[in-house]
Write an enzyme that holds these catalytic residues in place. Structure first.
Site, short mmCIF file in Angstrom:
data_model
loop_
_atom_site.label_atom_id
_atom_site.label_comp_id
_atom_site.label_asym_id
_atom_site.label_seq_id
_atom_site.Cartn_x
_atom_site.Cartn_y
_atom_site.Cartn_z
N CYS A 1 112.37 -96.77 -10.37
CA CYS A 1 111.15 -96.36 -11.08
C CYS A 1 110.90 -94.88 -10.76
O CYS A 1 111.61 -94.28 -9.93
CB CYS A 1 109.98 -97.19 -10.58
SG CYS A 1 109.73 -96.98 -8.80
N HIS B 1 105.76 -95.84 0.22
CA HIS B 1 104.78 -96.93 0.27
C HIS B 1 103.40 -96.48 0.70
O HIS B 1 102.45 -97.25 0.64
CB HIS B 1 105.29 -98.02 1.23
CG HIS B 1 106.69 -98.43 0.92
ND1 HIS B 1 107.78 -97.94 1.61
CD2 HIS B 1 107.19 -99.22 -0.05
CE1 HIS B 1 108.88 -98.45 1.09
NE2 HIS B 1 108.56 -99.22 0.08
N CYS C 1 104.11 -92.75 -3.39
CA CYS C 1 104.09 -92.83 -4.86
C CYS C 1 102.67 -92.53 -5.36
O CYS C 1 101.70 -93.08 -4.82
CB CYS C 1 104.51 -94.23 -5.32
SG CYS C 1 104.34 -94.40 -7.12
N GLU D 1 103.05 -100.91 2.39
CA GLU D 1 102.03 -100.41 1.45
C GLU D 1 100.66 -100.98 1.77
O GLU D 1 99.66 -100.26 1.77
CB GLU D 1 102.43 -100.78 0.01
CG GLU D 1 101.38 -100.28 -0.99
CD GLU D 1 101.61 -100.80 -2.40
OE1 GLU D 1 102.76 -100.90 -2.83
OE2 GLU D 1 100.60 -101.08 -3.07
N CYS E 1 101.72 -101.80 -10.79
CA CYS E 1 102.21 -100.60 -11.48
C CYS E 1 103.05 -100.96 -12.72
O CYS E 1 103.52 -102.10 -12.86
CB CYS E 1 103.00 -99.73 -10.51
SG CYS E 1 104.67 -100.27 -10.28
N SER F 1 112.83 -105.77 -0.21
CA SER F 1 112.20 -105.15 -1.38
C SER F 1 111.20 -106.14 -1.99
O SER F 1 111.60 -107.15 -2.57
CB SER F 1 113.26 -104.76 -2.41
OG SER F 1 112.63 -104.53 -3.66
N ASN G 1 109.10 -105.91 -4.55
CA ASN G 1 109.08 -106.08 -6.01
C ASN G 1 110.31 -106.85 -6.50
O ASN G 1 110.22 -107.61 -7.46
CB ASN G 1 108.90 -104.73 -6.72
CG ASN G 1 110.18 -103.95 -6.84
OD1 ASN G 1 110.91 -104.10 -7.80
ND2 ASN G 1 110.48 -103.12 -5.84
N SER H 1 113.65 -100.40 -6.50
CA SER H 1 114.29 -99.60 -5.46
C SER H 1 115.81 -99.71 -5.48
O SER H 1 116.49 -99.15 -4.62
CB SER H 1 113.75 -99.99 -4.08
OG SER H 1 113.76 -101.40 -3.95
FE1 SF4 Z 1 105.36 -96.41 -7.50
FE2 SF4 Z 1 106.14 -98.59 -6.20
FE3 SF4 Z 1 105.46 -98.73 -8.77
FE4 SF4 Z 1 107.70 -97.52 -8.10
S1 SF4 Z 1 107.26 -99.70 -7.79
S2 SF4 Z 1 106.16 -96.75 -9.56
S3 SF4 Z 1 107.15 -96.60 -6.13
S4 SF4 Z 1 104.11 -98.18 -7.07
#
Ligand code: SF4
Length: 321
Positions: free
Chosen positions: A23, A85, A107, A137, A205, A233, A235, A277
């Protein structure tokens, strides 16, 4: 949604979700370390993993980055990059006290949540922060208003969390949670605290939401979903959850050699996506491994377009080639 290519699938095929992988926040953080190394020379210290990916961290380590757990491990005067983070304000203060040249790769979308937490705390609100209390985070966001933040990590926690004033409450969220699960937890909180305010803007996000939409599409169109990403990770792990919640088997793959034959048994279509990531090389390596096992037909499905781009930390803004 979707732009699946017109070619008919072979007997065994791969369906790759787009967007997958890096991202804008991860690209910026990785580039920050690379440019800091180019500008200041090795070693450049990095607090915690710059992004939660084993291959990225190893590559930067080979280039001269030194990863540390805490600021007090960094020699005074050295260059220190703070990870994507985000950190509690106390970490920045400690870095300043030690005379470190700190470059903040947080970020901007995490910084946005920090601003929300600060603003509500200043207005006298308590914050119900939905997220994983062990994640960097969430530790950083909670540190913005430590006396006023209550971390809620599950539906069960939402049912028992206690607050001093139920009339002055807002909920915020970790940026990489699943949209559906977060809404369930928020609904439970609303039942108990009717005056609860929603975040002023979406905390989850765009990158997490797009990759989750991709995982959902893959789950409906594949027999198996593989999510490229490292075990830590957050996400990436949520993408596995999203696919499994749709009833499709799903696994996280950090090393392509770890793909088990049993997972592929009877799977005509293997869906592939990657956490925010995961670098492109890791996605390519998984696709190559699948090709070696007979899945040579690769199609893509585009669930969203991403054009986001974040400017570099100001210390490095003029360094970009
Ligand atoms: Fe930002 Fe994390 Fe979203 Fe990537 S995944 S845009 S680093 S908040």
């Amino acid at each position: 949604m979707g732009n699946e290519s017109a070619s008919p699938p072979g007997a065994r095929s791969v369906l790759l979700a787009l967007p997958s992988g890096f991202c804008a926040g991860v690209s910026r953080a990785v580039e920050t370390v690379e440019l800091a190394l180019a500008r200041y020379g090795a070693p450049v210290y990095v607090r915690r993993q710059i992004v939660h990916n084993r291959q990225v961290v190893e590559r930067l380590r080979r280039a001269g980055a030194v990863f540390v757990a805490e600021v007090d491990e960094v020699p005074s005067g050295a260059v220190l990059v703070l990870s994507a983070h985000g950190v509690a304000p106390g970490v920045r203060e400690l870095a300043a006290e030690r005379g470190l040249r700190a470059i903040d790769a947080t970020c901007p979308l995490v910084t946005k949540v920090h601003r929300e937490a600060r603003r509500y705390a200043e207005l006298g609100y308590d914050i119900l922060l939905i997220g994983d209390p062990a994640h960097d985070e969430v530790i950083g966001t909670a540190g913005v208003a430590p006396g006023r933040t209550h971390i809620v990590d599950s539906l069960e926690a939402a049912r028992v969390v206690e607050v001093p004033d139920p009339g002055r409450l807002v909920w915020l969220a970790q940026t990489t949670l699943t949209v559906d699960e977060t809404e369930r937890v928020a609904a439970e909180l609303r039942k108990r605290f009717p005056a609860l305010l929603d975040p002023p803007s979406d905390d989850i996000c765009y990158a997490a939401q797009n990759r989750q939409a991709g995982a959902k599409h893959l789950a409906g169109a594949s027999d198996l979903v593989l999510v490229v990403g490292s075990a830590n990770s957050h996400n990436s792990g949520r993408l596995v959850d999203v696919a499994r919640a749709c009833g499709t088997p799903a696994h996280l793959v950090d090393d392509p050699a770890a793909i088990e034959d049993g997972w592929l048994y009877g799977a005509a279509v293997v869906g592939v996506t990657a956490g925010a990531s995961a670098p492109a090389e890791s996605i390519e390596a998984v696709i190559a491994e699948l090709a070696a096992r007979g899945y040579r037909d690769v199609r893509t499905v585009e669930v969203a377009r991403e054009g986001q781009h974040f400017s570099l930390p100001r210390e490095l803004a003029e360094t970009r080639p």
